[in-house]
Design a protein around this motif. Structure first.
Motif, mmCIF file in Angstrom:
data_model
loop_
_atom_site.group_PDB
_atom_site.id
_atom_site.type_symbol
_atom_site.label_atom_id
_atom_site.label_comp_id
_atom_site.label_asym_id
_atom_site.label_seq_id
_atom_site.Cartn_x
_atom_site.Cartn_y
_atom_site.Cartn_z
ATOM 1 N N THR A 72 32.833 52.011 44.989
ATOM 2 C CA THR A 72 32.781 50.698 44.343
ATOM 3 C C THR A 72 32.571 49.603 45.384
ATOM 4 O OG1 THR A 72 34.262 51.385 42.555
ATOM 5 C CG2 THR A 72 34.076 49.016 42.963
ATOM 6 N N PRO A 73 31.601 48.714 45.192
ATOM 7 C CA PRO A 73 31.360 47.637 46.166
ATOM 8 C C PRO A 73 32.572 46.721 46.316
ATOM 9 C CG PRO A 73 29.523 47.829 44.625
ATOM 10 C CD PRO A 73 30.631 48.680 44.078
ATOM 11 N N LYS A 74 32.801 46.267 47.538
ATOM 12 C CA LYS A 74 33.929 45.358 47.776
ATOM 13 C C LYS A 74 33.775 44.068 46.981
ATOM 14 C CE LYS A 74 33.718 45.427 52.291
ATOM 15 N NZ LYS A 74 34.039 45.083 53.709
ATOM 16 N N ASP A 75 32.536 43.655 46.732
ATOM 17 C CA ASP A 75 32.320 42.416 45.982
ATOM 18 C C ASP A 75 32.933 42.493 44.589
ATOM 19 O OD1 ASP A 75 30.995 41.323 48.115
ATOM 20 O OD2 ASP A 75 28.982 41.574 47.281
ATOM 21 N N LEU A 76 32.851 43.660 43.950
ATOM 22 C CA LEU A 76 33.418 43.809 42.614
ATOM 23 C C LEU A 76 34.940 43.737 42.679
ATOM 24 C CD1 LEU A 76 32.286 46.229 39.822
ATOM 25 C CD2 LEU A 76 34.702 45.940 40.326
ATOM 26 N N VAL A 77 35.525 44.405 43.662
ATOM 27 C CA VAL A 77 36.985 44.364 43.819
ATOM 28 C C VAL A 77 37.441 42.945 44.146
ATOM 29 C CG1 VAL A 77 38.965 45.266 45.105
ATOM 30 C CG2 VAL A 77 37.040 46.773 44.572
ATOM 31 N N ASN A 78 36.717 42.265 45.013
ATOM 32 C CA ASN A 78 37.085 40.897 45.362
ATOM 33 C C ASN A 78 36.967 39.957 44.164
ATOM 34 O OD1 ASN A 78 37.646 41.519 48.032
ATOM 35 N ND2 ASN A 78 35.571 41.072 48.736
ATOM 36 N N LEU A 79 35.942 40.164 43.331
ATOM 37 C CA LEU A 79 35.769 39.324 42.151
ATOM 38 C C LEU A 79 36.958 39.442 41.220
ATOM 39 C CD1 LEU A 79 34.130 37.570 40.149
ATOM 40 C CD2 LEU A 79 33.037 39.690 39.346
ATOM 41 N N PHE A 80 37.329 40.675 40.874
ATOM 42 C CA PHE A 80 38.432 40.869 39.936
ATOM 43 C C PHE A 80 39.797 40.711 40.599
ATOM 44 C CE2 PHE A 80 35.100 42.528 37.294
ATOM 45 C CZ PHE A 80 35.539 42.312 35.994
ATOM 46 N N GLY A 81 39.822 40.735 41.948
ATOM 47 C CA GLY A 81 41.097 40.610 42.640
ATOM 48 C C GLY A 81 41.426 39.203 43.086
ATOM 49 N N TYR A 82 40.397 38.372 43.327
ATOM 50 C CA TYR A 82 40.639 37.049 43.891
ATOM 51 C C TYR A 82 40.224 35.889 42.989
ATOM 52 C CZ TYR A 82 41.746 39.228 48.350
ATOM 53 O OH TYR A 82 42.324 39.979 49.331
ATOM 54 N N LYS A 83 39.223 36.089 42.167
ATOM 55 C CA LYS A 83 38.782 34.999 41.298
ATOM 56 C C LYS A 83 39.710 34.872 40.099
ATOM 57 C CE LYS A 83 35.087 34.193 43.767
ATOM 58 N NZ LYS A 83 34.907 32.966 44.543
ATOM 59 N N SER A 84 39.881 33.665 39.609
ATOM 60 C CA SER A 84 40.756 33.426 38.468
ATOM 61 C C SER A 84 39.965 33.376 37.166
ATOM 62 C CB SER A 84 41.501 32.096 38.640
ATOM 63 O OG SER A 84 42.206 31.761 37.458
ATOM 64 N N GLY A 85 40.491 34.045 36.143
ATOM 65 C CA GLY A 85 39.876 34.009 34.827
ATOM 66 C C GLY A 85 39.958 32.655 34.166
ATOM 67 N N ARG A 86 40.717 31.738 34.765
ATOM 68 C CA ARG A 86 40.795 30.379 34.222
ATOM 69 C C ARG A 86 39.520 29.594 34.490
ATOM 70 N NH1 ARG A 86 46.095 31.330 36.006
ATOM 71 N NH2 ARG A 86 45.548 30.744 38.133
ATOM 72 N N VAL A 87 38.774 29.996 35.527
ATOM 73 C CA VAL A 87 37.607 29.206 35.913
ATOM 74 C C VAL A 87 36.300 29.989 35.883
ATOM 75 C CG1 VAL A 87 38.972 27.641 37.337
ATOM 76 C CG2 VAL A 87 38.013 29.709 38.353
ATOM 77 N N VAL A 88 36.365 31.315 35.778
ATOM 78 C CA VAL A 88 35.144 32.109 35.789
ATOM 79 C C VAL A 88 35.297 33.312 34.861
ATOM 80 C CG1 VAL A 88 35.892 33.542 37.748
ATOM 81 C CG2 VAL A 88 33.458 33.275 37.282
ATOM 82 N N ASN A 89 34.191 33.674 34.205
ATOM 83 C CA ASN A 89 34.175 34.895 33.403
ATOM 84 C C ASN A 89 33.785 36.043 34.331
ATOM 85 O OD1 ASN A 89 33.746 37.053 31.672
ATOM 86 N ND2 ASN A 89 32.675 35.842 30.130
ATOM 87 N N LYS A 90 34.764 36.834 34.740
ATOM 88 C CA LYS A 90 34.522 37.892 35.715
ATOM 89 C C LYS A 90 33.590 38.977 35.186
ATOM 90 C CE LYS A 90 39.274 37.298 37.365
ATOM 91 N NZ LYS A 90 40.525 38.011 37.717
ATOM 92 N N PHE A 91 33.455 39.072 33.869
ATOM 93 C CA PHE A 91 32.689 40.149 33.262
ATOM 94 C C PHE A 91 31.189 39.842 33.176
ATOM 95 C CE2 PHE A 91 37.016 40.777 31.993
ATOM 96 C CZ PHE A 91 37.183 42.149 31.927
#
Length: 207
Positions: A72-91
């Motif tokens: 799994t790319p680190k970018d995907l883990v970082n997206l779901f691990g560090y970005k907040s669902g309050r400001v971005v749709n991670k999906f």
């Protein structure tokens, strides 16, 4: 207490998703564990209360979880691990489907997916512990699963809201005060920027 002792335990990395007010929410966890091997199959899950995913599970009473592949790319883990669902749709931009309860799951880089209905919970202060019965299970891919050790050995850092934050061992490293990323280094070089939010070196604090 020697916290390095905890680094001897390895954990899987998963994406847990649930729907909140019609919007998909999801986060990385390393706390999903199968706890029974007879029907009904049950999992335990702990989620940080600061996550929007926690609010979604509380409201929905269920969640979907995917087992991430080792590549799994680190970018995907970082997206779901560090970005907040309050400001971005991670999906956004991923191959997303929904389980029978309407909870979202990302099929990209997933080996399997489970749908779970919460049957018990225990308040642990910063975290909520859930016991959930499996209602659906499906194989999505082949190969080894991603673990915390795999991710760290590839240069990644455990997300700060993950249940077991391995970066705390030995009080070594620097934490970004903007997004929570931990740089596991003795010193930060001049000009260093956070690889997640691009904050400058002066925004880091020593652990």
């Amino acid at each position: 207490m020697n916290r390095k002792a905890f680094s001897r335990i390895n954990y899987g990395l998963f994406i847990v998703g649930a729907e909140l007010d019609g919007k998909p929410q999801g986060c990385i966890v390393n706390s999903l564990h199968q706890v029974t091997s007879s029907m009904p199959f049950k999992f335990s899950l702990t989620v940080n209360k600061s996550n929007e995913t926690f609010k979604a599970i509380e409201a929905k009473g269920s969640f979907a979880a995917t087992v991430l592949a080792k590549d799994t790319p680190k970018d995907l883990v970082n997206l779901f691990g560090y970005k907040s669902g309050r400001v971005v749709n991670k999906f956004d931009g991923f191959d997303v489907e929904r389980d029978g309860a309407g909870n979202p799951y990302v099929k990209d880089h997933a080996l399997a997916r489970f749908s779970c209905k919460v049957v018990e919970k225990l308040d642990l202060g910063t975290y909520m512990l859930y016991i959930a019965e499996t209602t659906e299970a499906e194989v999505l891919g082949e190969g080894p699963a991603l673990t915390v050790d795999d991710f760290k050995n590839d240069g990644g850092s455990t997300p700060p809201t993950a249940t077991v934050v391995r970066t705390l061992e030995g009080n070594e490293g620097w934490r970004c005060t903007i997004c929570g990323y931990v740089a596991e280094k003795e010193t930060l070089p001049d000009g260093y920027q956070c690889p997640i939010c691009r904050a400058n070196k002066d925004k880091f604090v020593k652990l």
